[in-house]
Structure formats: structure tokens, C-alpha cells
Design a protein around this motif. Structure first.
Motif, PDB file in Angstrom:
ATOM      1  N   GLY A 244      -4.772 -30.258  12.112  1.00 28.66           N
ATOM      2  CA  GLY A 244      -3.306 -30.222  12.359  1.00 28.66           C
ATOM      3  C   GLY A 244      -2.932 -28.768  11.263  1.00 28.66           C
ATOM      4  N   ILE A 245      -1.844 -28.284  11.960  1.00 24.93           N
ATOM      5  CA  ILE A 245      -1.116 -27.323  11.105  1.00 24.93           C
ATOM      6  C   ILE A 245       0.361 -27.697  10.868  1.00 24.93           C
ATOM      7  CG2 ILE A 245      -0.882 -24.813  10.875  1.00 24.93           C
ATOM      8  CD1 ILE A 245      -3.249 -24.301  12.454  1.00 24.93           C
ATOM      9  N   ALA A 246       1.087 -27.393  10.028  1.00 25.07           N
ATOM     10  CA  ALA A 246       2.695 -27.537   9.932  1.00 25.07           C
ATOM     11  C   ALA A 246       3.184 -26.358   9.129  1.00 25.07           C
ATOM     12  CB  ALA A 246       2.933 -29.127   9.406  1.00 25.07           C
ATOM     13  N   HIS A 247       4.062 -25.593   9.853  1.00 28.23           N
ATOM     14  CA  HIS A 247       4.756 -24.799   9.306  1.00 28.23           C
ATOM     15  C   HIS A 247       6.111 -25.287   8.367  1.00 28.23           C
ATOM     16  CE1 HIS A 247       7.617 -20.770   9.978  1.00 28.23           C
ATOM     17  NE2 HIS A 247       6.861 -20.929   8.612  1.00 28.23           N
ATOM     18  N   GLU A 255       9.971 -33.357   6.434  1.00 27.43           N
ATOM     19  CA  GLU A 255      10.361 -33.504   7.790  1.00 27.43           C
ATOM     20  C   GLU A 255       9.224 -32.749   8.612  1.00 27.43           C
ATOM     21  OE1 GLU A 255      12.891 -35.193   9.059  1.00 27.43           O
ATOM     22  OE2 GLU A 255      13.738 -35.657   7.224  1.00 27.43           O
ATOM     23  N   ASN A 256       8.813 -31.755   7.995  1.00 26.83           N
ATOM     24  CA  ASN A 256       7.810 -30.967   8.896  1.00 26.83           C
ATOM     25  C   ASN A 256       6.018 -31.617   9.112  1.00 26.83           C
ATOM     26  OD1 ASN A 256       9.085 -28.494   9.974  1.00 26.83           O
ATOM     27  ND2 ASN A 256       9.868 -28.607   8.018  1.00 26.83           N
ATOM     28  N   VAL A 257       5.831 -32.207   7.974  1.00 22.91           N
ATOM     29  CA  VAL A 257       4.338 -32.692   8.097  1.00 22.91           C
ATOM     30  C   VAL A 257       4.234 -33.656   8.995  1.00 22.91           C
ATOM     31  CG1 VAL A 257       2.679 -33.896   6.652  1.00 22.91           C
ATOM     32  CG2 VAL A 257       3.776 -31.754   5.763  1.00 22.91           C
ATOM     33  N   PRO A 258       5.252 -34.774   9.148  1.00 25.35           N
ATOM     34  CA  PRO A 258       5.213 -36.070   9.948  1.00 25.35           C
ATOM     35  C   PRO A 258       4.943 -35.610  11.320  1.00 25.35           C
ATOM     36  CG  PRO A 258       6.793 -36.131   8.110  1.00 25.35           C
ATOM     37  CD  PRO A 258       6.491 -35.002   8.129  1.00 25.35           C
ATOM     38  N   GLU A 293      15.786 -34.452  -2.230  1.00 24.20           N
ATOM     39  CA  GLU A 293      16.902 -33.488  -1.352  1.00 24.20           C
ATOM     40  C   GLU A 293      16.095 -32.132  -1.462  1.00 24.20           C
ATOM     41  OE1 GLU A 293      19.988 -32.220   1.115  1.00 24.20           O
ATOM     42  OE2 GLU A 293      19.001 -34.183   0.638  1.00 24.20           O
ATOM     43  N   MET A 294      15.509 -31.707  -2.529  1.00 23.18           N
ATOM     44  CA  MET A 294      14.857 -30.602  -2.664  1.00 23.18           C
ATOM     45  C   MET A 294      13.842 -30.500  -1.641  1.00 23.18           C
ATOM     46  SD  MET A 294      16.290 -28.520  -4.926  1.00 23.18           S
ATOM     47  CE  MET A 294      15.032 -27.304  -5.317  1.00 23.18           C
ATOM     48  N   PHE A 295      13.014 -31.406  -1.608  1.00 23.99           N
ATOM     49  CA  PHE A 295      11.561 -31.559  -0.735  1.00 23.99           C
ATOM     50  C   PHE A 295      12.129 -31.646   0.673  1.00 23.99           C
ATOM     51  CE2 PHE A 295       9.336 -31.929  -4.700  1.00 23.99           C
ATOM     52  CZ  PHE A 295       8.311 -31.358  -4.428  1.00 23.99           C
ATOM     53  N   ARG A 296      13.278 -32.061   0.923  1.00 23.42           N
ATOM     54  CA  ARG A 296      13.883 -32.179   2.390  1.00 23.42           C
ATOM     55  C   ARG A 296      14.638 -30.766   2.882  1.00 23.42           C
ATOM     56  NH1 ARG A 296      17.810 -34.916   5.440  1.00 23.42           N
ATOM     57  NH2 ARG A 296      19.157 -34.808   3.670  1.00 23.42           N
ATOM     58  N   MET A 304       2.817 -23.353   4.479  1.00 30.04           N
ATOM     59  CA  MET A 304       2.147 -23.636   5.539  1.00 30.04           C
ATOM     60  C   MET A 304       0.885 -24.799   4.898  1.00 30.04           C
ATOM     61  SD  MET A 304       1.281 -23.293   8.888  1.00 30.04           S
ATOM     62  CE  MET A 304       1.593 -21.538   9.240  1.00 30.04           C
ATOM     63  N   VAL A 305       0.866 -26.013   6.016  1.00 25.08           N
ATOM     64  CA  VAL A 305      -0.021 -27.158   5.647  1.00 25.08           C
ATOM     65  C   VAL A 305      -0.855 -27.250   6.687  1.00 25.08           C
ATOM     66  CG1 VAL A 305       0.147 -29.684   5.659  1.00 25.08           C
ATOM     67  CG2 VAL A 305       1.858 -28.486   4.334  1.00 25.08           C
ATOM     68  N   MET A 306      -2.236 -27.486   6.358  1.00 19.25           N
ATOM     69  CA  MET A 306      -3.330 -27.684   7.138  1.00 19.25           C
ATOM     70  C   MET A 306      -3.986 -28.927   7.022  1.00 19.25           C
ATOM     71  SD  MET A 306      -5.161 -23.845   6.866  1.00 19.25           S
ATOM     72  CE  MET A 306      -4.491 -22.470   7.588  1.00 19.25           C
TER      73      MET A 306
END
Length: 341
Positions: A244-247, A255-258, A293-296, A304-306
Motif C-alpha cells: 500500500g502507498i498513501a500520498h 484522512e489519507n492513510v485509511p 487538527e494539525m494531523f488532519r 508519503m506512507v508505504m
């Protein structure tokens, strides 16, 4: 009675032709073997080399730069936002495992300034060369009365290719898999409406203000271009199989990793596993923003998360030596897709 023509209405056709001449060199510099048309035609032509693909699938993505452009206007510097535009598109496309093939841009402005447009395209060409894709076309629109003097908008569209059997969509992620993060180069191109509200409207800072915490001027930090992760993904794919890869764009890690985590699993992210860049500390403090809120809203230093099997984590970190890649979490059972700890 006065005679009118298009120029008196605010559209300078000659300036448009001059802009095309100025940008041709930059577009030409991105050519790859698949390009079979020149700039100026009615459509960009590209013949992909599909040798080695059993069942090729084309992947597309479109995006813009958002209100980060306001920073470019404040500084009157236009050589980096083109990189942002490319990055926002190709970084999405590469999340599927696809190799970007070509890119098209759209630039709209109130009054066409050929040299400024050429500078924008120079940034786009720099981004495309980093991503390994070609500029095969685009559009420059002069729209008098629609944009404020000196302002413009820029958007892009990228197409890549991946073998259907090699599509990365998160469906193979399992409990126990490792979550890795690759650092961002700063804010990238998200959250600037909030940033401008806090820094410029509330605290009345100027783009040329030197910020001790940042070690540079505020404008220099904010305008730093989005990192392009295509080369990173290509390198990793040589040594490991990514699941899996998330930008990490608008919506941040929360919001993006899920988006890539299968139902019944969550990504447990250790937010102390990487160093959060000082620009986020500055924004959080001045805006009195809550941590969640900062992390959202922002990438918080991870662009980028892998996700990969545990046995591959060491190879990935080693392959990206010098890039700051590190393990930031694990996949566990749960609901909601993500948990910050």
C-alpha cells in the motif's frame, strides 16, 4: 465609432504565440521515447512502450497547487509552483504502482505575461524530469477581468501505466505489516488557506520576515516545492514488494492513510517516530491549533506512507538511505483505519 479587436478586449494573441515560443525549450527537455508530437498541435500524442506488460492499465490523476499560489504572488517568484503542480499529480498516480508517462498543464491568467508563463512551464518541466514523464501538451488561457492583476491559476493532469497484476491498492495489507514514512519537504501544497489566515491575516507577518525557528525567511519556507516521490517508489520496488502507498495531501495522515487500509484493520502510527519540521510547530503555536487538527490538515513531516511485510522493512529503509525513511507504525486489528499513538 471606435474599432475593436481581441487585444482591446484584453486578449493578446501575439503574446500567446510568444509565450509558446519561450516555453518550447522547456517542454522539449522533458521528451521521452514515447512522444510523437510537438507542442502547438490540437492534441498531445504519446505511444507507450508496453513491452513487458502482460495486462497494462492506465492510471490518471489531476490536481492543482491551491492557494499556495498566493505566496508566489506575494514574492513574485514563479519558478517552483510548476514543480508543485506536477508533484500533486504524479505522487497520486505512483500510489497505484504506476510509472508516470506524460503530463499536461492548464494555466489561466487575467493578462498573459509570456516570460512569467515560461517560468511557470520551466518549473513544470523540472518536475516532469524528476518524475521521468514528458510534457505532451497543455493550455494557456488569457481571461481578462477574471483574475486579479498579476495572478493566475495552474492545474495539471498526469497519466501512468501499471500491469494489472502489479496494481498496489492496499487489498493485500495484513495484520502485522509495517508502516513506513518518507519525509516531506515542508508544507507541500496543502493547508495554505489556514496558513495564510494565521500568519498573514492574524499575525500580520510578511513573506520576507526572517524566522529564527526556520532559519530562513517565511516566504522561502512556504514556497518550498512539494517533494516528488516517483524516484523513491521506483527504488523501493527494486528491493521489496509494497502492499500500500498513501500520498499525504489534504486531510493529512488521518484522512489519507485509511484510504488504503482494508476493513477490520488499522494503521497504528507512532507520531514520535519522526521529527516534525519546525514550520508545523510555528503554525501550531501561532494558530493555537489542536494536535489532532494539525494531523488532519497537514502532512506533519511525512509526505508519503508505504505499507510492506515486516521482512521487507529493513530493505526499504536501507534502499532509501539518506532520504530519512523510517518505520512509523504497524498494522493491527481495529476499526477506523488509523490510530495515532
Amino acid at each position: 465609432m471606435s474599432r475593436f479587436d481581441y487585444k482591446t478586449a484584453g486578449v493578446d494573441i501575439d503574446a500567446g504565440k510568444y509565450a509558446i515560443e519561450l516555453m518550447k525549450e522547456h517542454v522539449k527537455s522533458t521528451e521521452t521515447p514515447g512522444v510523437i508530437s510537438d507542442i502547438g498541435g490540437f492534441g498531445g500524442l504519446f505511444q507507450p512502450d508496453l513491452e513487458g506488460y502482460k495486462n497494462p492499465v492506465f492510471v490518471s490523476g489531476a490536481d492543482g497547487v491551491g492557494t499556495k499560489l498566493k505566496i508566489a504572488f506575494m514574492l513574485d517568484r514563479h519558478d517552483t509552483v510548476g514543480i508543485d503542480c506536477v508533484a500533486m499529480c504524479v505522487n497520486d498516480v505512483v500510489c497505484t504502482g504506476a510509472v508516470p508517462l506524460f503530463f499536461l498543464d492548464y494555466i489561466a491568467t487575467g493578462k498573459l505575461e509570456p516570460k512569467k508563463i515560461a517560468t511557470l512551464v520551466k518549473g513544470i518541466s523540472d518536475g516532469c524530469k524528476t518524475a521521468g514523464c514528458a510534457i505532451i501538451g497543455g493550455e494557456t488561457a488569457e481571461m481578462p477581468g477574471f483574475y486579479a492583476n498579476g495572478e493566475y491559476d495552474i492545474a495539471g493532469f498526469a497519466v501512468g501505466v501499471v500491469d494489472r497484476d502489479n496494481i498496489i491498492d492496499g487489498s493485500k495489507i495484513n495484520e502485522g505489516d509495517v508502516v513506513l514514512g518518507i519525509p516531506s519537504s515542508g508544507l507541500h501544497s496543502n493547508g495554505f488557506s489556514l496558513v495564510r489566515r494565521i500568519l498573514f491575516e492574524q499575525h500580520k507577518l510578511k513573506v520576507d520576515t526572517y524566522i529564527e525557528l526556520l532559519g530562513k525567511s517565511l516566504g522561502e519556507e512556504l514556497l518550498h516545492p512539494t517533494k516528488i516521490y516517483v524516484p523513491h517508489v521506483k527504488r523501493v520496488q527494486r528491493v521489496a514488494k509494497l502492499k500500500g502507498i498513501a500520498h499525504i495531501t489534504g486531510g493529512g495522515i488521518i484522512e489519507n492513510v485509511p484510504r488504503i487500509i482494508p476493513q477490520g484493520l488499522i494503521a497504528e502510527i507512532n507520531v514520535k517516530s519522526w521529527q516534525i519540521p519546525p514550520v508545523f510547530t510555528l503554525i501550531k503555536k501561532l494558530g493555537q491549533i489542536e494536535n489532532m487538527e494539525m494531523f488532519r490538515t497537514f502532512n506533519m513531516g511525512i509526505g508519503m506512507v508505504m505499507v510492506a511485510a515486516p521482512k521487507d522493512a529493513e530493505f526499504i529503509v536501507k534502499e532509501l538511505t539518506g532520504e530519512g525513511a523510517c518505520v512509523i507504525g504497524r498494522i493491527t486489528r481495529g476499526t477506523g483505519g488509523i490510530k495515532l499513538c
